[in-house]
Design an enzyme around this catalytic site. Structure first.
Site, PDB file in Angstrom:
ATOM      1  N   SER A  21     -46.859 -28.710  50.726  1.00 52.87           N
ATOM      2  CA  SER A  21     -45.815 -28.508  49.719  1.00 52.87           C
ATOM      3  C   SER A  21     -44.572 -29.336  50.030  1.00 52.87           C
ATOM      4  O   SER A  21     -43.886 -29.811  49.120  1.00 52.87           O
ATOM      5  CB  SER A  21     -45.450 -27.026  49.616  1.00 52.87           C
ATOM      6  OG  SER A  21     -44.884 -26.556  50.836  1.00 52.87           O
ATOM      7  N   ARG A  47     -43.690 -31.946  47.030  1.00 52.42           N
ATOM      8  CA  ARG A  47     -42.483 -31.708  46.234  1.00 52.42           C
ATOM      9  C   ARG A  47     -41.710 -33.011  46.041  1.00 52.42           C
ATOM     10  O   ARG A  47     -41.311 -33.361  44.923  1.00 52.42           O
ATOM     11  CB  ARG A  47     -41.611 -30.666  46.916  1.00 52.42           C
ATOM     12  CG  ARG A  47     -40.318 -30.352  46.157  1.00 52.42           C
ATOM     13  CD  ARG A  47     -39.472 -29.325  46.891  1.00 52.42           C
ATOM     14  NE  ARG A  47     -40.114 -28.011  46.888  1.00 52.42           N
ATOM     15  CZ  ARG A  47     -40.750 -27.473  47.924  1.00 52.42           C
ATOM     16  NH1 ARG A  47     -40.857 -28.149  49.055  1.00 52.42           N
ATOM     17  NH2 ARG A  47     -41.290 -26.282  47.836  1.00 52.42           N
ATOM     18  N   ASN A  64     -41.585 -35.224  42.279  1.00 51.64           N
ATOM     19  CA  ASN A  64     -40.329 -35.518  41.586  1.00 51.64           C
ATOM     20  C   ASN A  64     -40.092 -37.014  41.444  1.00 51.64           C
ATOM     21  O   ASN A  64     -39.666 -37.494  40.384  1.00 51.64           O
ATOM     22  CB  ASN A  64     -39.166 -34.865  42.327  1.00 51.64           C
ATOM     23  CG  ASN A  64     -39.027 -33.387  42.038  1.00 51.64           C
ATOM     24  OD1 ASN A  64     -38.433 -32.983  41.050  1.00 51.64           O
ATOM     25  ND2 ASN A  64     -39.605 -32.560  42.902  1.00 51.64           N
TER      26      ASN A  64
END
Length: 285
Positions: A209, A213, A217
């Site tokens: 994660s 992440r 983005n």
């Protein structure tokens, strides 16, 4: 690419999402350990060296008198990182705080490559590629390292290794092994397998994660810039295409301004999660 062979929208996006890799052709499998994304390696290492040089210059030029704007900006950044590391990591921070500062500046620089004109550096590379006697239509170059999952997962794996190191350093190897088998549900032989499985899931989940992440983005931001660039390429001498072209300029400007917040926030989040995970390694269950 030559005008007579101008790509359509799909080909344009696919070309911009293709890495310059060590194979010389597109990667065939989802996982291929023989492939190195040379563009990601070049830009990430170059920007990492730039971050180190800027921080080293700030340290060398620091004075005890009235600071200049550059020194004041660096001091504000250093104080911010130090206060965050102090509140999260309870222990020796002589390495952790500088590491967190380097991570923030490095990731910010890599993210900021997304603010450059989309086709500027790829077109320069295509020209060099063509001058060298190659087909410029196969000159691939992605300049945002954090939009490459290999880079972000590589950094998150580095954080995982630091967490394992501090677990052993703070708790001792025996203490850490005891924690792996007794937390979070307690010290009972029947719970040892469950505890160990939960600990492994936690390590994997945090690492994946952490990298996903940042990648998600930045990849999405890069893709939006490509879609906006296609609006700017819609000019065909008609009123409708002219409005679309103006819309592309407006959308690109607005998205670039908003993206400044995104690239800063993502660098901050990655740094904070790094501190949180290392801080957890200093604590005992």
């Amino acid at each position: 690419m030559a005008a007579e062979h101008a790509p359509n929208a799909s080909e344009y996006i696919v070309h911009h999402l293709t890495h310059l890799n060590s194979l010389g052709h597109k990667q065939a499998a989802l996982v291929d350990w023989t492939v190195y994304h040379l563009d990601t390696l070049f830009w990430s290492v170059s920007l990492g060296l730039l971050a180190v040089l800027i921080l080293a210059r700030a340290a060398a030029k620091a004075t005890s008198g009235v600071p200049g704007r550059f020194q004041a900006a660096v001091e504000i950044l250093v104080e911010m990182v130090e206060s965050q590391s102090k509140s999260i990591v309870h222990g020796d921070r002589s390495f952790i705080a500088p590491m967190a500062l380097t991570v923030f500046v490095w990731i910010f620089f890599m993210n900021a490559m997304d603010l450059l004109p989309l086709d500027a550096l790829p077109n320069i590379w295509a020209w060099i590629f063509g001058v060298a006697g190659h087909d410029s239509s196969h000159a691939y170059m992605r300049v945002v390292p954090t939009a490459d999952l290999n880079a972000t997962l590589g950094m998150s794996l580095g954080v995982l290794l630091l967490c394992l190191y501090y677990n052993v350093k703070i708790k001792g190897f025996g203490g850490w092994m005891h924690e792996l088998f007794t937390a979070p549900f307690g010290s009972h032989p029947l719970l040892y397998p469950v505890n160990f499985a939960m600990q492994m899931i936690e390590f994997v989940a945090k690492t994946v994660s952490h990298g996903m992440r940042l990648f998600g983005n930045m990849y999405a931001g890069e893709l939006i810039f490509m879609l906006i660039a296609l609006m700017g390429a819609a000019w065909a001498g008609t009123a409708g295409s002219g409005l679309l072209w103006l819309g592309g300029i407006f959308a690109g400007t607005v998205w670039a301004i908003f993206h400044i917040l995104i690239i800063t926030l993502q660098a901050f989040i990655f740094m904070m999660l790094t501190l949180v995970y290392i801080g957890q390694a200093h604590e005992s269950h």
